[in-house]
Design an enzyme around this catalytic site. Sequence first.
Site, short mmCIF file in Angstrom:
data_model
loop_
_atom_site.label_atom_id
_atom_site.label_comp_id
_atom_site.label_asym_id
_atom_site.label_seq_id
_atom_site.Cartn_x
_atom_site.Cartn_y
_atom_site.Cartn_z
N CYS A 130 -1.01 2.24 3.77
CA CYS A 130 -1.52 3.54 4.22
C CYS A 130 -2.06 4.35 3.05
O CYS A 130 -1.28 4.94 2.30
CB CYS A 130 -0.39 4.28 4.93
SG CYS A 130 -0.84 5.95 5.43
N CYS A 133 -1.02 7.94 2.78
CA CYS A 133 0.38 8.14 2.41
C CYS A 133 0.61 7.83 0.94
O CYS A 133 1.21 8.60 0.22
CB CYS A 133 1.27 7.21 3.24
SG CYS A 133 0.85 7.16 4.99
N ASP A 134 0.12 6.68 0.52
CA ASP A 134 0.52 6.15 -0.80
C ASP A 134 -0.56 6.23 -1.86
O ASP A 134 -0.29 5.94 -3.03
CB ASP A 134 0.98 4.70 -0.64
CG ASP A 134 2.22 4.60 0.24
OD1 ASP A 134 2.90 5.63 0.41
OD2 ASP A 134 2.50 3.51 0.76
#
Length: 303
Positions: A130, A133-134
């Site tokens: 993701c 997200c990351d």
Amino acid sequence: PYDMLVVGGGPAGASAAIYSARKGIRTGVVAERFGGQVSDTMAIENFISVKETEGPKLVANLEQHVLDYDVDLIKTQKAVRIEKKDFIEVELENGAVLKSKTIVLATGARWREMNVPGEQEYRNKGVAYCPHCDGPLFKGKNTAVIGGGNSGIEAAIDLAGITKHVTVLEFSDTLRADDVLVKKAESLPNVTIIKNAMTTEVLGDGQRVIGLKYTDRRTDESHLVDVAGIFVQIGLVPNSEFLRDTLELTNRGEILVNAHGETSMPGVFAAGDVTTSPYKQIIISMGSGATAALGAFDYLIRN
Ligand code: FAD
């Protein structure tokens, strides 16, 4: 029977269950694995108002919040079939049948994996799925994106703004992404796109990812790329196989829902990553879980 039965115990299902229980109606949750994808996540930094948390911690909070209400929580059972009779019936893998007046389906999705050596070992240690997200975890580092479809090229453009360099590896000889995205990615000085590239191994130092190996499918030569992060973008598969014959799904298997979370079967609502709801995120799935529960409640008081 239940008034509302939620199938799935990720953020969408937990949210739907709480919204349902707060209406004072008989609510159940059945989940194969409570917590869903959040259980597999380490750092979470985009769950607004919680600056930083970890997946298992958020899952424990979700469970505690659900259990604050009068909810029947069945934590390790899988639904295999739904059918509309007098009530809507949900059959479980163990043969049991649960009945409810309304259903909220929140069975989520799973990222397609590369299935190469090192991928599992370095999951959350450099192997990521993701970019929203990351991505920031790899600020100033070299990264790779596996997959040249829309999500892969979007990820590359996104990561190019955060990380030092992005190498995109596409298996076939063409990129499947929209032209405008491809043009944008090709215009970026710190993005390299390699086609005909079959990823064969994730390399690490025991702690973290240090690179990857791929084979050039035209020459059969093996190459090494130095990267700290590998974003696998080869598809998100909705957990909707068991609904194929009962509900309207898109060709990618997502449950078609309207703005109220309604599916093609009256009384059956859906939320989260298993649906057509765009952008698969925790905060978004919680919102759609709330929407589906309120939609189902509306249905209940009218029928
Ligand atoms: P899921 O979380 O997938 O939950 C689905 C639930 O349904 C589970 O309980 C599952 O066991 C159950 N289930 C499935 N099939 C059945 C069945 N047949 N019968 C019964 N139960 C069933 N998002 C962010 O916002 N921030 C992040 O930092 C972030 N990091 C991520 C990191 C990783 C590694 C991954 C994989 C995802 C990440 N995401 C992140 C995305 C986020 O986790 C998802 O968008 C979110 O969990 C979707 O919630 P959901 O409830 O729709 O589905």
